[in-house]
Design a protein around this motif. Sequence first.
Motif, PDB file in Angstrom:
ATOM      1  N   GLU A   7       0.832  -1.188   0.000  1.00  0.00           N
ATOM      2  CA  GLU A   7       0.000   0.000   0.000  1.00  0.00           C
ATOM      3  C   GLU A   7       0.874   1.249   0.000  1.00  0.00           C
ATOM      4  OE1 GLU A   7      -2.503  -0.436   3.420  1.00  0.00           O
ATOM      5  OE2 GLU A   7      -3.452  -2.256   2.645  1.00  0.00           O
ATOM      6  N   ARG A   8       0.222   2.378  -0.111  1.00  0.00           N
ATOM      7  CA  ARG A   8       0.917   3.656  -0.136  1.00  0.00           C
ATOM      8  C   ARG A   8       1.728   3.865   1.143  1.00  0.00           C
ATOM      9  NH1 ARG A   8      -0.352   9.059  -2.508  1.00  0.00           N
ATOM     10  NH2 ARG A   8       0.804  10.502  -1.225  1.00  0.00           N
ATOM     11  N   ARG A   9       1.183   3.456   2.275  1.00  0.00           N
ATOM     12  CA  ARG A   9       1.908   3.643   3.544  1.00  0.00           C
ATOM     13  C   ARG A   9       3.207   2.843   3.569  1.00  0.00           C
ATOM     14  NH1 ARG A   9      -0.302  -0.544   7.549  1.00  0.00           N
ATOM     15  NH2 ARG A   9      -1.706  -1.674   6.188  1.00  0.00           N
ATOM     16  N   ASP A  10       3.250   1.729   2.841  1.00  0.00           N
ATOM     17  CA  ASP A  10       4.480   0.943   2.754  1.00  0.00           C
ATOM     18  C   ASP A  10       5.563   1.720   2.002  1.00  0.00           C
ATOM     19  OD1 ASP A  10       3.284  -1.227   4.075  1.00  0.00           O
ATOM     20  OD2 ASP A  10       2.470  -1.986   2.177  1.00  0.00           O
ATOM     21  N   ILE A  11       5.155   2.386   0.939  1.00  0.00           N
ATOM     22  CA  ILE A  11       6.105   3.191   0.165  1.00  0.00           C
ATOM     23  C   ILE A  11       6.588   4.361   1.011  1.00  0.00           C
ATOM     24  CG2 ILE A  11       6.378   4.626  -1.891  1.00  0.00           C
ATOM     25  CD1 ILE A  11       4.242   2.813  -3.212  1.00  0.00           C
ATOM     26  N   GLU A  12       5.671   4.984   1.732  1.00  0.00           N
ATOM     27  CA  GLU A  12       6.046   6.088   2.608  1.00  0.00           C
ATOM     28  C   GLU A  12       7.011   5.619   3.690  1.00  0.00           C
ATOM     29  OE1 GLU A  12       2.221   7.471   3.882  1.00  0.00           O
ATOM     30  OE2 GLU A  12       1.865   8.592   2.023  1.00  0.00           O
ATOM     31  N   ALA A  13       6.776   4.439   4.253  1.00  0.00           N
ATOM     32  CA  ALA A  13       7.674   3.888   5.275  1.00  0.00           C
ATOM     33  C   ALA A  13       9.057   3.611   4.685  1.00  0.00           C
ATOM     34  CB  ALA A  13       7.080   2.620   5.865  1.00  0.00           C
ATOM     35  N   LEU A  14       9.082   3.106   3.459  1.00  0.00           N
ATOM     36  CA  LEU A  14      10.359   2.859   2.791  1.00  0.00           C
ATOM     37  C   LEU A  14      11.139   4.156   2.621  1.00  0.00           C
ATOM     38  CD1 LEU A  14      12.286   0.996   1.080  1.00  0.00           C
ATOM     39  CD2 LEU A  14      10.950   1.747  -0.887  1.00  0.00           C
ATOM     40  N   LEU A  15      10.460   5.199   2.160  1.00  0.00           N
ATOM     41  CA  LEU A  15      11.137   6.484   1.961  1.00  0.00           C
ATOM     42  C   LEU A  15      11.612   7.080   3.287  1.00  0.00           C
ATOM     43  CD1 LEU A  15       8.829   8.007  -0.797  1.00  0.00           C
ATOM     44  CD2 LEU A  15      11.110   7.009  -1.073  1.00  0.00           C
ATOM     45  N   ALA A  16      10.803   6.920   4.329  1.00  0.00           N
ATOM     46  CA  ALA A  16      11.208   7.431   5.649  1.00  0.00           C
ATOM     47  C   ALA A  16      12.429   6.667   6.160  1.00  0.00           C
ATOM     48  CB  ALA A  16      10.046   7.321   6.628  1.00  0.00           C
ATOM     49  N   ALA A  17      12.423   5.344   6.005  1.00  0.00           N
ATOM     50  CA  ALA A  17      13.572   4.546   6.444  1.00  0.00           C
ATOM     51  C   ALA A  17      14.802   4.908   5.633  1.00  0.00           C
ATOM     52  CB  ALA A  17      13.256   3.059   6.286  1.00  0.00           C
ATOM     53  N   ARG A  18      14.639   5.187   4.379  1.00  0.00           N
ATOM     54  CA  ARG A  18      15.759   5.575   3.521  1.00  0.00           C
ATOM     55  C   ARG A  18      16.377   6.873   4.004  1.00  0.00           C
ATOM     56  NH1 ARG A  18      15.733   8.155  -2.075  1.00  0.00           N
ATOM     57  NH2 ARG A  18      17.839   7.751  -2.794  1.00  0.00           N
ATOM     58  N   GLN A  19      15.523   7.815   4.373  1.00  0.00           N
ATOM     59  CA  GLN A  19      16.032   9.093   4.873  1.00  0.00           C
ATOM     60  C   GLN A  19      16.779   8.910   6.190  1.00  0.00           C
ATOM     61  OE1 GLN A  19      12.593  11.632   5.055  1.00  0.00           O
ATOM     62  NE2 GLN A  19      12.866  12.377   2.950  1.00  0.00           N
TER      63      GLN A  19
END
Length: 116
Positions: A7-19
């Motif tokens: 889901e979209r929240r998974d992509i957001e979590a990935l980007l947050a973890a990347r940062q």
Amino acid sequence: MGDEQVERRDIEALLAARQELGPAYDADLVQSFADRVERAVDQRVGATADRRHHREMMERRQMIFQFVLGAASVTAAIPISITLGVTGNYLALLIAWVGIVLVNVAHASTMRRDDR
């Protein structure tokens, strides 16, 4: 694993973890996310293939049953026709044939309704 959803929240979590983790973990994060997406796609494709296989099996069974019903109808109609024809009961013969035809048409129409 349960029902794998991306889901979209998974992509957001990935980007947050990347940062938070920085570029050193980019490859691992992307690979982990790609694996999850691949599992989700595999599950959906598998479920679709299972439904298609089930539908094909049911259609095959219905076709076999329709053939058996037709063959049994003709087999039953032969002695009925001979008996009623020889004795001159033409109205009964007509009613018997109409009944046999209606049974076959009714079954065939239920098969067509199931296809929709």
